[in-house]
Design an enzyme around this catalytic site. Structure first.
Site, PDB file in Angstrom:
ATOM      1  N   THR A   1       0.603  -0.948   0.496  1.00 41.38           N
ATOM      2  CA  THR A   1       0.608   0.162  -0.396  1.00 41.38           C
ATOM      3  C   THR A   1       0.928   1.155  -0.165  1.00 41.38           C
ATOM      4  O   THR A   1       1.047   0.924   0.574  1.00 41.38           O
ATOM      5  CB  THR A   1      -0.770  -0.165   1.559  1.00 41.38           C
ATOM      6  OG1 THR A   1      -1.468  -1.262   1.160  1.00 41.38           O
ATOM      7  CG2 THR A   1      -1.957   1.341   0.701  1.00 41.38           C
TER       8      THR A   1
ATOM      9  N   CYS B   1      -3.370  -1.700   8.420  1.00 36.93           N
ATOM     10  CA  CYS B   1      -3.996  -1.013   7.547  1.00 36.93           C
ATOM     11  C   CYS B   1      -5.121   0.225   7.963  1.00 36.93           C
ATOM     12  O   CYS B   1      -3.790   1.219   7.659  1.00 36.93           O
ATOM     13  CB  CYS B   1      -4.967  -2.354   6.674  1.00 36.93           C
ATOM     14  SG  CYS B   1      -3.755  -3.209   5.886  1.00 36.93           S
TER      15      CYS B   1
HETATM   16  C1  UDX Z   1      -8.518  -4.282   6.303  1.00 31.99           C
HETATM   17  C2  UDX Z   1      -9.447  -4.789   5.070  1.00 31.99           C
HETATM   18  O1  UDX Z   1     -10.827  -4.560   5.333  1.00 31.99           O
HETATM   19  C3  UDX Z   1      -8.683  -5.047   3.981  1.00 31.99           C
HETATM   20  O2  UDX Z   1      -9.675  -4.976   2.359  1.00 31.99           O
HETATM   21  C4  UDX Z   1      -7.273  -4.729   3.547  1.00 31.99           C
HETATM   22  O3  UDX Z   1      -6.376  -5.302   3.285  1.00 31.99           O
HETATM   23  C5  UDX Z   1      -5.878  -4.550   5.025  1.00 31.99           C
HETATM   24  O4  UDX Z   1      -6.450  -3.636   6.186  1.00 31.99           O
HETATM   25  P1  UDX Z   1      -8.206  -6.345   8.214  1.00 31.99           P
HETATM   26  O5  UDX Z   1      -6.834  -4.871   8.578  1.00 31.99           O
HETATM   27  O6  UDX Z   1      -7.062  -7.575   8.132  1.00 31.99           O
HETATM   28  O7  UDX Z   1      -8.096  -5.652   6.879  1.00 31.99           O
HETATM   29  O8  UDX Z   1      -8.880  -6.310   8.467  1.00 31.99           O
HETATM   30  P2  UDX Z   1     -10.446  -5.212   9.133  1.00 31.99           P
HETATM   31  O9  UDX Z   1     -11.087  -6.649   9.115  1.00 31.99           O
HETATM   32  O10 UDX Z   1     -11.050  -4.219   7.500  1.00 31.99           O
HETATM   33  O11 UDX Z   1     -10.764  -4.324  10.013  1.00 31.99           O
HETATM   34  C6  UDX Z   1     -10.079  -4.187  10.646  1.00 31.99           C
HETATM   35  C7  UDX Z   1     -10.600  -3.025  12.007  1.00 31.99           C
HETATM   36  O12 UDX Z   1     -11.675  -3.010  11.864  1.00 31.99           O
HETATM   37  C8  UDX Z   1     -10.599  -4.003  13.209  1.00 31.99           C
HETATM   38  O13 UDX Z   1      -9.613  -4.312  14.508  1.00 31.99           O
HETATM   39  C9  UDX Z   1     -11.922  -4.823  13.041  1.00 31.99           C
HETATM   40  O14 UDX Z   1     -11.762  -4.677  14.601  1.00 31.99           O
HETATM   41  C10 UDX Z   1     -12.208  -3.038  12.810  1.00 31.99           C
HETATM   42  N1  UDX Z   1     -14.064  -3.830  13.016  1.00 31.99           N
HETATM   43  C11 UDX Z   1     -14.559  -3.761  11.450  1.00 31.99           C
HETATM   44  C12 UDX Z   1     -14.797  -2.167  13.952  1.00 31.99           C
HETATM   45  O15 UDX Z   1     -14.621  -2.042  14.884  1.00 31.99           O
HETATM   46  N2  UDX Z   1     -16.201  -2.524  12.721  1.00 31.99           N
HETATM   47  C13 UDX Z   1     -16.662  -3.189  12.042  1.00 31.99           C
HETATM   48  O16 UDX Z   1     -17.828  -2.371  12.214  1.00 31.99           O
HETATM   49  C14 UDX Z   1     -15.799  -3.615  11.451  1.00 31.99           C
END
Ligand code: UDX
Length: 459
Positions: free
Chosen positions: A122, A264
């Site tokens: 990224t 991320c």
């Molecule tokens: C994210 C993106 O989804 C992905 O496409 C990118 O390539 C990398 O970053 P990831 O970091 O694995 O992926 O986690 P993700 O499932 O997106 O969740 C990110 C954060 O948001 C987590 O801490 C999760 O707990 C939080 N979250 C997610 C919430 O607080 N509420 C939600 O409704 C969804």
């Protein structure tokens, strides 16, 4: 076609194993010899469901190998994926591009046959063109070395499926020939109906940051409304369900709670603001500053709520269930749960932590906490329990079983996963993010601020 993957962290190790699964010969490179040794023995140094099996399978078959030698990679590969990290710069929150630049330089210097370099990390918009110059300046005169950009959208916990059958493929290319190379790499996914968007470098780079900025915005949006329902009354989960039924909005990423973390979302929304500033566009991305602030306020809110439920924090025994930034991961990078644990510790609380997979990584970053091997051990003698990551194990907790293991029936549900009425019927006091802190009492705005103030300063 021989594929190499430069950088075998989360993204690179997953990509390398999945490319082998798709039938390619793959050589992964990492500058860390320990990591190369581990991977070469089929050992995955992080938690990701389904990936250890793929790694072992293809290391054993010989289709997947690892090295530290750019010379070997440059002489062997046809398509070189760059998957190194772009961590947040301490100085200004921008992306540290040193690993990407050094990977491109080393590749260019060592490539001895025509090849395509494909960036997956990224990166700030404009990077691919800069790297194209670096490659031109460093490549050997007798070979043709080109560049394309192919952002990666994999989610931790779903990394294998997201790589083999992603929602979409995005490639930034400057010629149809390079597009054809990438279509061949992803032929299986494309044949299975995965849409491929071929575009210019800048759009491809921006798709990734725009997607993450949008997801972060959705989460902070619902958390901002949590701040309202916590004071005015209402239930954020029902609000999210109701607005989520509007197909234009959608229910996903509207789970209120302690907010987003991980490797991320937080860093990407900061990096895009810095890049916008460099382009003279501070105001365009200025809203992301507020998105970040709302997210960080959730953590402070849990500390205040803990103080309000206990009266004070000093020397109080608090159990934290879940320390990773999300379930099915051992990743504690920018984890809201670990941050809250640290804040409570700094305020004098005695903090016990249990996480099904994250204890070791959390211990490496913050060894001062008491890391326990089970829920039972963590909650023993706890005066307050905080559920901060929505692991299935915590969703399945029984209020009566837990009551028998601990000393007081006070719990904060930082992820809105518990059935509040069931827990309250079992005599528990449940603090939540997105409902009034004291659900059975009608309070005025003034009373709310008095209660917040009397239970200590906002952190
Ligand atoms: C994210 C993106 O989804 C992905 O496409 C990118 O390539 C990398 O970053 P990831 O970091 O694995 O992926 O986690 P993700 O499932 O997106 O969740 C990110 C954060 O948001 C987590 O801490 C999760 O707990 C939080 N979250 C997610 C919430 O607080 N509420 C939600 O409704 C969804």
């Amino acid at each position: 076609m021989r594929i190499t993957v430069i950088g075998t962290g989360y993204l690179g190790a997953t990509h390398a194993a999945c490319m082998a699964e798709l039938g390619f010969e793959v050589l992964g490179l990492d500058v860390d010899p320990l990591r190369v040794a581990q991977l070469s023995q089929g050992k995955l140094p992080f938690h990701e469901p389904g990936l250890p099996e793929l790694l072992r399978k293809h290391v054993n078959s010989g289709r997947l190998r690892f090295t530290s030698s750019y010379q070997e990679v440059g002489a062997w590969g046809d398509v070189h994926f760059i998957s190194v990290g772009t961590p947040q710069r301490a100085v200004d929150g921008g992306a540290d591009m040193s690993f990407v630049k050094s990977a491109a330089t080393s590749l260019a210097r060592n490539i001895t046959k025509d090849a395509l370099i494909v960036g997956k990390s990224t990166v700030p918009v404009g990077t691919t063109r800069q790297l194209r110059e670096i490659i031109r300046d460093n490549k050997r005169p007798n070979v043709s070395v080109n560049i394309a950009w192919n952002p990666e959208f994999l989610r931790e916990g779903f990394a294998v499926a997201d790589t083999i059958t992603p929602d979409r493929l995005v490639i930034g290319v400057e010629s149809s020939e390079h597009e054809e190379v990438l279509r061949a790499v992803y032929a299986t996914a494309i044949a299975g109906g995965v849409p491929l968007i071929a575009t210019d470098f800048e759009t491809a780079e921006l798709v990734k940051v725009a997607a993450n900025a949008f997801l972060a915005t959705k989460i902070s949006f619902i958390n901002a409304f949590s701040e309202v329902t916590e004071v005015a009354g209402g239930d954020i989960r029902i609000l999210a369900d109701a607005i989520g039924l509007d197909a234009r909005i959608g229910r996903s990423f509207l789970n209120a709670g302690v907010g987003f973390g991980g490797g991320c979302l937080p860093k990407d929304i900061r990096a895009v603001q810095v890049r916008a500033g460099e382009l003279g566009l501070e105001r365009s991305m200025g809203f992301l500053r507020e998105i970040d602030q709302i997210n960080l306020r959730r953590r402070a809110r849990v500390v205040r709520l803990s103080r309000a439920m206990l009266g004070s924090l000093s020397q109080r025994k608090i159990a934290i269930l879940g320390v990773t930034f999300k379930p099915d991961s051992d990743d504690v990078r920018d984890s809201p749960a670990l941050d809250i644990a640290k804040k409570l510790f700094d305020e004098g609380a005695e903090v016990s932590v249990y996480d099904p997979a994250g204890n070791a990584n959390a211990f490496n970053r913050f060894p001062q906490l008491n890391y326990m091997g089970s829920v039972r051990d963590a909650v023993k003698d706890a005066e307050l329990i905080l559920v901060l990551t929505e692991w299935d194990e915590f969703k399945a907790l029984s209020p009566d079983v837990l009551a028998a293991q601990t000393s007081s029936r006070k719990i904060i549900d930082g992820r809105n996963i518990l059935d509040f009425s069931m827990w309250e019927a079992s005599g528990w006091s449940v603090g939540s993010l997105g409902r009034r802190w004291w659900p059975n009492t009608v309070v005025s705005r003034q009373t709310v601020s008095q209660l917040e103030l009397s239970s200590g300063p906002a952190s």
